[in-house]
Design an enzyme around this catalytic site. Structure first.
Site, mmCIF file in Angstrom:
data_model
loop_
_atom_site.group_PDB
_atom_site.id
_atom_site.type_symbol
_atom_site.label_atom_id
_atom_site.label_comp_id
_atom_site.label_asym_id
_atom_site.label_seq_id
_atom_site.Cartn_x
_atom_site.Cartn_y
_atom_site.Cartn_z
ATOM 1 C CG PHE A 8 -8.138 -20.453 61.561
ATOM 2 C CD1 PHE A 8 -6.837 -19.979 61.721
ATOM 3 C CD2 PHE A 8 -9.009 -19.740 60.731
ATOM 4 C CE1 PHE A 8 -6.410 -18.824 61.064
ATOM 5 C CE2 PHE A 8 -8.585 -18.593 60.072
ATOM 6 C CZ PHE A 8 -7.298 -18.125 60.252
ATOM 7 C CE LYS A 30 -19.023 -33.601 68.364
ATOM 8 N NZ LYS A 30 -20.128 -33.487 67.390
ATOM 9 C CB THR A 129 -19.747 -16.543 57.583
ATOM 10 O OG1 THR A 129 -19.237 -16.439 56.268
ATOM 11 C CG2 THR A 129 -21.020 -17.381 57.535
ATOM 12 C CG ASP A 130 -18.295 -13.168 53.830
ATOM 13 O OD1 ASP A 130 -18.360 -14.397 54.053
ATOM 14 O OD2 ASP A 130 -17.298 -12.628 53.298
ATOM 15 C CD GLU A 131 -19.081 -18.924 52.986
ATOM 16 O OE1 GLU A 131 -19.834 -19.854 52.718
ATOM 17 O OE2 GLU A 131 -17.849 -19.046 53.036
ATOM 18 C CE1 TYR A 155 -19.744 -22.469 58.014
ATOM 19 C CE2 TYR A 155 -19.679 -21.000 56.117
ATOM 20 C CZ TYR A 155 -19.377 -21.257 57.446
ATOM 21 O OH TYR A 155 -18.743 -20.317 58.205
ATOM 22 C CB SER A 156 -23.987 -19.923 53.810
ATOM 23 O OG SER A 156 -24.596 -20.451 52.662
ATOM 24 C CB ALA A 157 -28.565 -22.972 54.792
ATOM 25 C CE LYS A 159 -21.309 -19.495 61.335
ATOM 26 N NZ LYS A 159 -20.735 -19.752 62.687
ATOM 27 C CG ASN A 184 -13.045 -16.021 52.593
ATOM 28 O OD1 ASN A 184 -14.192 -15.595 52.454
ATOM 29 N ND2 ASN A 184 -12.647 -17.177 52.096
ATOM 30 C CG ASP A 284 -17.300 -23.520 40.099
ATOM 31 O OD1 ASP A 284 -16.632 -23.377 41.149
ATOM 32 O OD2 ASP A 284 -17.868 -22.581 39.517
HETATM 33 P P1 NAD Z 1 -12.529 -24.254 62.537
HETATM 34 O O1 NAD Z 1 -13.268 -25.289 61.750
HETATM 35 O O2 NAD Z 1 -11.080 -24.084 62.356
HETATM 36 O O3 NAD Z 1 -12.789 -24.483 64.096
HETATM 37 C C1 NAD Z 1 -14.039 -24.828 64.628
HETATM 38 C C2 NAD Z 1 -13.826 -25.364 66.043
HETATM 39 O O4 NAD Z 1 -15.113 -25.667 66.586
HETATM 40 C C3 NAD Z 1 -13.003 -26.643 66.082
HETATM 41 O O5 NAD Z 1 -12.039 -26.559 67.117
HETATM 42 C C4 NAD Z 1 -14.021 -27.725 66.390
HETATM 43 O O6 NAD Z 1 -13.487 -28.809 67.120
HETATM 44 C C5 NAD Z 1 -15.042 -26.947 67.196
HETATM 45 N N1 NAD Z 1 -16.394 -27.524 67.145
HETATM 46 C C6 NAD Z 1 -17.089 -27.897 66.039
HETATM 47 N N2 NAD Z 1 -18.289 -28.372 66.395
HETATM 48 C C7 NAD Z 1 -18.358 -28.290 67.753
HETATM 49 C C8 NAD Z 1 -19.350 -28.598 68.708
HETATM 50 N N3 NAD Z 1 -20.519 -29.134 68.355
HETATM 51 N N4 NAD Z 1 -19.107 -28.363 70.013
HETATM 52 C C9 NAD Z 1 -17.914 -27.829 70.402
HETATM 53 N N5 NAD Z 1 -16.926 -27.533 69.541
HETATM 54 C C10 NAD Z 1 -17.147 -27.747 68.238
HETATM 55 O O7 NAD Z 1 -13.318 -22.901 62.218
HETATM 56 P P2 NAD Z 1 -12.792 -21.391 62.237
HETATM 57 O O8 NAD Z 1 -12.293 -21.044 60.876
HETATM 58 O O9 NAD Z 1 -11.947 -21.174 63.419
HETATM 59 O O10 NAD Z 1 -14.170 -20.649 62.406
HETATM 60 C C11 NAD Z 1 -14.683 -20.339 63.689
HETATM 61 C C12 NAD Z 1 -16.034 -19.669 63.512
HETATM 62 O O11 NAD Z 1 -15.902 -18.520 62.684
HETATM 63 C C13 NAD Z 1 -17.075 -20.553 62.843
HETATM 64 O O12 NAD Z 1 -18.300 -20.318 63.480
HETATM 65 C C14 NAD Z 1 -17.104 -20.058 61.396
HETATM 66 O O13 NAD Z 1 -18.374 -20.258 60.828
HETATM 67 C C15 NAD Z 1 -16.801 -18.586 61.597
HETATM 68 N N6 NAD Z 1 -16.152 -17.927 60.447
HETATM 69 C C16 NAD Z 1 -14.946 -18.371 59.975
HETATM 70 C C17 NAD Z 1 -14.350 -17.708 58.897
HETATM 71 C C18 NAD Z 1 -13.033 -18.142 58.335
HETATM 72 O O14 NAD Z 1 -12.653 -17.635 57.269
HETATM 73 N N7 NAD Z 1 -12.301 -19.028 58.961
HETATM 74 C C19 NAD Z 1 -14.989 -16.609 58.315
HETATM 75 C C20 NAD Z 1 -16.223 -16.208 58.814
HETATM 76 C C21 NAD Z 1 -16.786 -16.867 59.900
HETATM 77 O O1 TDX Z 2 -9.381 -26.333 46.667
HETATM 78 C C1 TDX Z 2 -10.001 -25.246 46.642
HETATM 79 N N1 TDX Z 2 -10.045 -24.545 45.453
HETATM 80 C C2 TDX Z 2 -10.718 -23.380 45.321
HETATM 81 O O2 TDX Z 2 -10.750 -22.787 44.225
HETATM 82 C C3 TDX Z 2 -10.665 -24.698 47.786
HETATM 83 C C4 TDX Z 2 -10.639 -25.419 49.100
HETATM 84 C C5 TDX Z 2 -11.317 -23.513 47.637
HETATM 85 N N2 TDX Z 2 -11.374 -22.869 46.440
HETATM 86 C C6 TDX Z 2 -12.112 -21.605 46.332
HETATM 87 C C7 TDX Z 2 -13.515 -21.635 46.891
HETATM 88 C C8 TDX Z 2 -13.704 -20.228 47.413
HETATM 89 O O3 TDX Z 2 -14.158 -19.383 46.363
HETATM 90 O O4 TDX Z 2 -11.406 -20.657 47.119
HETATM 91 C C9 TDX Z 2 -12.297 -19.795 47.816
HETATM 92 C C10 TDX Z 2 -12.020 -19.921 49.302
HETATM 93 O O5 TDX Z 2 -12.424 -21.225 49.687
HETATM 94 P P1 TDX Z 2 -12.407 -21.710 51.216
HETATM 95 O O6 TDX Z 2 -11.048 -21.517 51.765
HETATM 96 O O7 TDX Z 2 -13.020 -23.072 51.254
HETATM 97 O O8 TDX Z 2 -13.333 -20.621 51.904
HETATM 98 P P2 TDX Z 2 -14.838 -20.139 51.631
HETATM 99 O O9 TDX Z 2 -15.633 -21.188 50.955
HETATM 100 O O10 TDX Z 2 -14.781 -18.799 50.951
HETATM 101 O O11 TDX Z 2 -15.362 -19.991 53.134
HETATM 102 C C11 TDX Z 2 -14.497 -19.417 54.141
HETATM 103 O O12 TDX Z 2 -14.825 -18.099 54.425
HETATM 104 C C12 TDX Z 2 -16.043 -17.861 55.082
HETATM 105 C C13 TDX Z 2 -14.547 -20.240 55.432
HETATM 106 O O13 TDX Z 2 -14.216 -21.586 55.133
HETATM 107 C C14 TDX Z 2 -15.896 -20.144 56.077
HETATM 108 O O14 TDX Z 2 -15.890 -20.811 57.329
HETATM 109 C C15 TDX Z 2 -16.209 -18.722 56.311
HETATM 110 O O15 TDX Z 2 -17.516 -18.595 56.799
#
Ligand code: NAD
Ligand code: TDX
Length: 347
Positions: A8, A30, A129-131, A155-157, A159, A184, A284
């Site tokens: 993403f 990957k 991540t903030d997590e 997950y957060s552990a 990260k 997020n 939950d």
């Molecule tokens: P995502 O899950 O959409 O994408 C992750 C990508 O990494 C995928 O394309 C996957 O194929 C690739 N990948 C996974 N394991 C791999 C490996 N071992 N080697 C090579 N590629 C690999 O995630 P995202 O939402 O784009 O998040 C990207 C980064 O940002 C992550 O590190 C996530 O922890 C961090 N992050 C995301 C959010 C969010 O809200 N989306 C918030 C804070 C931090």
């Molecule tokens: O079906 C759902 N119902 C629901 O209530 C899902 C999927 C989530 N939720 C809640 C859980 C969270 O409080 O919504 C909130 C957002 O959930 P997610 O989209 O799963 O995100 P979150 O768990 O907050 O984590 C995201 O932000 C920090 C990203 O997935 C992480 O990669 C990033 O580090």
């Protein structure tokens, strides 16, 4: 070098960087269930872009790639990113997020040792991540770059472990590294297991929208374009060894967010019946963090970054993108379902 470039944030970052600057990009991914090159065809066809289908935990592949391309900046996004999946099966999280980060850092160390002239300009940016900070109560002040890591989900552990490795390689081995801790993120190309795209797909199919617990958990929401700009600013102006929280002023409970989303979706779909009727509270998430909030004044002060996108407009544009790009999400969802049905592969 961008790891996780088919995900993403990665996919959005590639487009952002190609528009913004003239550098060459080496993209590693990957291609897990969450990674897709669909929609990135113009990026991949760009002569400035090289794509490597590889696991960041593959020592030999990372070494070859770093020695061949000698990148000045590594933005490390590759990770397993969904909390619910980390509760079901933590193994891919330990592998990609912890081992993968350690392998990448170590191969950067080796590449810099072999080519010391790279050191002056080299930067490793860990996207975190903030997590990692755990969970706040309603009245607690927001976290900042000095707040401790107190992760509460697998997950957060994983990260937080990666963040500690980054700082260890910085202090012990002199790798010029920084950490961006993001709230997020929302926008186009997010895999539809995350809350915003998941809700829209439920509305499209007139299925219940699953809201965990009472829906009172609070998150900060930032548009992916604002995040890409933040990562770019950190790469250009950030200080080595620094931690930069990147967050937004938009703090919403999940229920508030989902209600807003329903209103926009109903307008876009021209629906008379409110989709809010689909909102259904469900069990939950175990250990569900109550509230995340960060203070991003450091990146504002040191890098001049500001979040520019209006949330209501950004959310509406994001929903429109999904409505116009069924050809992106339908095959991505089908492929993920197919992989889930297949026997598990060893990590
Ligand atoms: P995502 O899950 O959409 O994408 C992750 C990508 O990494 C995928 O394309 C996957 O194929 C690739 N990948 C996974 N394991 C791999 C490996 N071992 N080697 C090579 N590629 C690999 O995630 P995202 O939402 O784009 O998040 C990207 C980064 O940002 C992550 O590190 C996530 O922890 C961090 N992050 C995301 C959010 C969010 O809200 N989306 C918030 C804070 C931090
Ligand atoms: O079906 C759902 N119902 C629901 O209530 C899902 C999927 C989530 N939720 C809640 C859980 C969270 O409080 O919504 C909130 C957002 O959930 P997610 O989209 O799963 O995100 P979150 O768990 O907050 O984590 C995201 O932000 C920090 C990203 O997935 C992480 O990669 C990033 O580090």
């Amino acid at each position: 070098m961008i790891t996780g470039g088919a995900g993403f944030i990665g996919g959005n970052l590639l487009n952002f960087l190609l528009r913004k600057a003239s550098m060459k990009l080496v993209v590693i991914d990957k291609l897990t269930y969450a990674g897709s090159l669909r929609g990135l065809e113009p990026v991949m066809a760009n002569p400035r872009v090289t794509f490597l289908h590889a696991d960041v935990a593959d020592q030999a592949a990372m070494q070859d790639c770093l020695l061949k391309h000698r990148p000045e900046v590594v933005i490390h996004l590759a990770a397993e990113s969904h909390v619910d999946r980390s509760i079901e099966d933590c193994a891919p999280f330990l592998h990609s997020n912890i081992i993968g980060s350690a392998v990448l850092l170590e191969q950067c160390r080796i590449a810099l040792q072999r080519h010391p002239s790279l050191l002056a300009s080299f930067r490793f940016i860990q996207v975190s991540t903030d997590e990692v900070h755990g969970s706040l109560q309603a009245a607690d002040p927001p976290w900042n770059e000095q707040s401790p890591c107190l992760p509460r989900s697998p997950y957060s552990a994983s990260k937080a472990a990666a963040d500690h490795l980054v700082m260890a390689w910085h202090h012990t081995h002199g790798i010029p590294a920084m950490i961006a801790r993001c709230c997020n993120i929302y926008g186009p190309r997010q895999f539809p297991e995350k809350l915003i795209p998941l809700c829209l797909l439920k509305i499209l199919h007139s299925e219940p929208i699953p809201l965990y617990g009472r829906g009172d958990n609070i998150r900060q929401w930032l548009h992916v374009d604002d995040l890409c700009d933040g990562l770019y600013q950190i790469a250009m102006k950030g200080s080595r060894g620094a931690i930069y929280p990147i967050s937004s002023a938009v703090s919403l409970s999940n229920l508030e967010l989902v209600r807003q989303l329903c209103r926009h979706a109903d307008e876009l779909l021209d629906r008379r019946e409110s989709s809010e009727a689909l909102i259904t509270t469900v069990a939950d998430r175990p250990g569900h963090d109550f509230r995340y909030a960060m203070d991003s004044s450091r990146i504002q002060r040191e890098c001049g970054w500001r979040a520019g996108r209006d949330f209501g407009q950004g959310l509406r544009e994001t929903l429109s993108w999904y409505l116009e790009h069924r050809d992106w999400w339908q095959p991505v969802v089908n492929e993920a379902l197919r992989r889930r049905a297949a026997p598990p592969t060893p990590h």
